[in-house]
Write a protein that holds these residues in place. Structure first.
Motif, PDB file in Angstrom:
ATOM      1  N   HIS A 123       2.607   8.435  -9.537  1.00 35.94           N
ATOM      2  CA  HIS A 123       2.714   9.824 -10.019  1.00 35.94           C
ATOM      3  C   HIS A 123       2.744  10.800  -8.842  1.00 35.94           C
ATOM      4  O   HIS A 123       3.486  11.792  -8.872  1.00 35.94           O
ATOM      5  CB  HIS A 123       1.547  10.152 -10.938  1.00 35.94           C
ATOM      6  N   ALA A 124       1.964  10.515  -7.804  1.00 37.03           N
ATOM      7  CA  ALA A 124       1.978  11.373  -6.624  1.00 37.03           C
ATOM      8  C   ALA A 124       3.353  11.349  -5.965  1.00 37.03           C
ATOM      9  O   ALA A 124       3.851  12.389  -5.499  1.00 37.03           O
ATOM     10  CB  ALA A 124       0.899  10.924  -5.636  1.00 37.03           C
TER      11      ALA A 124
ATOM     12  N   ASP B 236      -1.474   6.136 -10.215  1.00 40.85           N
ATOM     13  CA  ASP B 236      -1.752   7.405  -9.530  1.00 40.85           C
ATOM     14  C   ASP B 236      -0.868   7.577  -8.294  1.00 40.85           C
ATOM     15  O   ASP B 236      -0.360   8.675  -8.027  1.00 40.85           O
ATOM     16  CB  ASP B 236      -3.230   7.467  -9.132  1.00 40.85           C
ATOM     17  N   GLN B 237      -0.675   6.525  -7.549  1.00 40.32           N
ATOM     18  CA  GLN B 237       0.193   6.597  -6.374  1.00 40.32           C
ATOM     19  C   GLN B 237       1.639   6.866  -6.801  1.00 40.32           C
ATOM     20  O   GLN B 237       2.361   7.639  -6.150  1.00 40.32           O
ATOM     21  CB  GLN B 237       0.113   5.296  -5.574  1.00 40.32           C
TER      22      GLN B 237
ATOM     23  N   LYS C  54       5.769  13.400  -8.096  1.00 34.08           N
ATOM     24  CA  LYS C  54       5.557  14.834  -7.901  1.00 34.08           C
ATOM     25  C   LYS C  54       6.148  15.305  -6.569  1.00 34.08           C
ATOM     26  O   LYS C  54       6.786  16.356  -6.497  1.00 34.08           O
ATOM     27  CB  LYS C  54       4.063  15.151  -7.958  1.00 34.08           C
TER      28      LYS C  54
ATOM     29  N   ASP D  97      -0.608   1.523  -7.661  1.00 29.21           N
ATOM     30  CA  ASP D  97      -1.162   1.912  -8.960  1.00 29.21           C
ATOM     31  C   ASP D  97      -0.391   3.112  -9.521  1.00 29.21           C
ATOM     32  O   ASP D  97       0.488   3.680  -8.860  1.00 29.21           O
ATOM     33  CB  ASP D  97      -2.655   2.242  -8.846  1.00 29.21           C
TER      34      ASP D  97
END
Length: 321
Positions: free
Chosen positions: A112-113, A109-110, A116, A107
């Motif tokens: 984006h992590a 969120d994964q 980062k 997904d």
């Protein structure tokens, strides 16, 4: 690095006050003893012979300065490569490592992590490179130097680089391992992996080039001989311009000033050459790698969409570090 035309006569006087004092005192001393011994009547070094010597010395200094500036400029190009590749790496990470293109990312969120983690580690790399290049210089912060990158690394990664002899290379290796683990499922992943690995290779090439400049000193025998000749010429110049007119006059004052200024020109050039040959030595003529690291930091944090962004560094007293 000196910016904004910060070099002034008072700046040179502050940097070279010992040389200025020595040459001025020699000029005054020669003029003083000439009042009693008619020094110019039997001086071996005439203005013509000094002129020939200064021409030869000028040629040596020209090569010396050219070589020193070439080292400085090569280091600047290498750091330009670091800046350019940092932008490329951040673009590749944020546009290619997405759930639609990488099967291991489930997904947004994964993804984006992951972005980062990779870009934070990259910021740790560029700052670690800066700290390594300025190790054992006046700007070295000692054993606590790695605290500056602690906010970009996990505790285990921070402990890892503390125990490594080459922290920047270790960080690039960790980057490659994580990217490889993420991209190893199909042909499409391999294409993305190749692009990211190319960026990491370019960063490692730039690091190696900077280390070569830092760890390869300019030949000491060449520097010592040129410095010796410069000071010999600087002492002989006041001797060659002395003239006897029976009493101290304005001509004598002009001779002192002229001899001092001419000698200092060669001393200034030789001193600047010695400074430029080490672009990571922590002097005010250094490359502004602290500022370059901050600029990379600002750009990558903006790419991540973060709002807590540090300000750019500004020159202090005309010097940007």
């Amino acid at each position: 690095m000196i910016v904004n035309k910060a070099t002034r006569i008072r700046t040179l006087a502050g940097d070279y006050w010992i040389a200025i004092t020595i040459i001025f005192m020699v000029s005054v001393f020669i003029q003083a003893i000439d009042r009693y011994y008619h020094f110019e009547e039997y001086v071996i070094f005439s203005l013509g012979s000094i002129h020939i010597m200064l021409m030869a010395l000028s040629i040596f200094l020209a090569f010396r300065f050219s070589d020193a500036y070439s080292r400085w400029w090569e280091a600047r190009k290498l750091w330009g490569q670091v800046v350019s590749t940092s932008r490329t790496f951040s673009r590749l990470v944020t546009t290619l490592l997405l759930p639609a293109q990488v099967q291991s990312l489930s997904d947004v969120d994964q993804a984006h992590a992951l972005h980062k983690t990779l870009l934070y580690r990259h910021l740790a790399f560029v700052n670690a490179l800066r700290l390594e290049l300025r190790r054992n210089t006046p700007m070295d912060t000692g054993p606590g130097r790695w605290d500056e990158v602690s906010s970009y690394l996990s505790p285990s990664e921070l402990e890892t680089i503390r125990n490594k002899t080459n922290a920047p290379a270790s960080l690039l290796h960790i980057q490659a391992e994580q990217i490889s683990a993420c991209l190893s499922h199909n042909i499409g992943d391999q294409g993305i992996l190749l692009k990211l690995d190319t960026a990491l290779t370019q960063l490692q090439d730039a690091q190696t080039g900077c280390e070569r400049i830092k760890n390869t000193p300019f030949p000491d025998i060449s520097s010592s001989i040129i410095r010796l000749f410069v000071w010999f010429a600087a002492i002989m110049i006041p001797v060659s311009v002395v003239s006897y007119d029976g009493m101290f006059s304005i001509t004598d004052a002009v001779e002192v000033i002229f001899g001092t200024c001419l000698a200092l020109i060669f001393i200034f050039i030789e001193g600047l050459s010695r400074t430029l040959e080490q672009p990571f030595a922590g002097s005010k003529h250094d490359l502004p790698i602290t500022s370059l690291c901050r600029n990379i930091e600002i750009e990558l944090l903006e790419v991540l969409g973060e709002t807590d962004i540090p300000p750019r560094y500004v020159p202090q007293n005309g010097v940007l570090l």
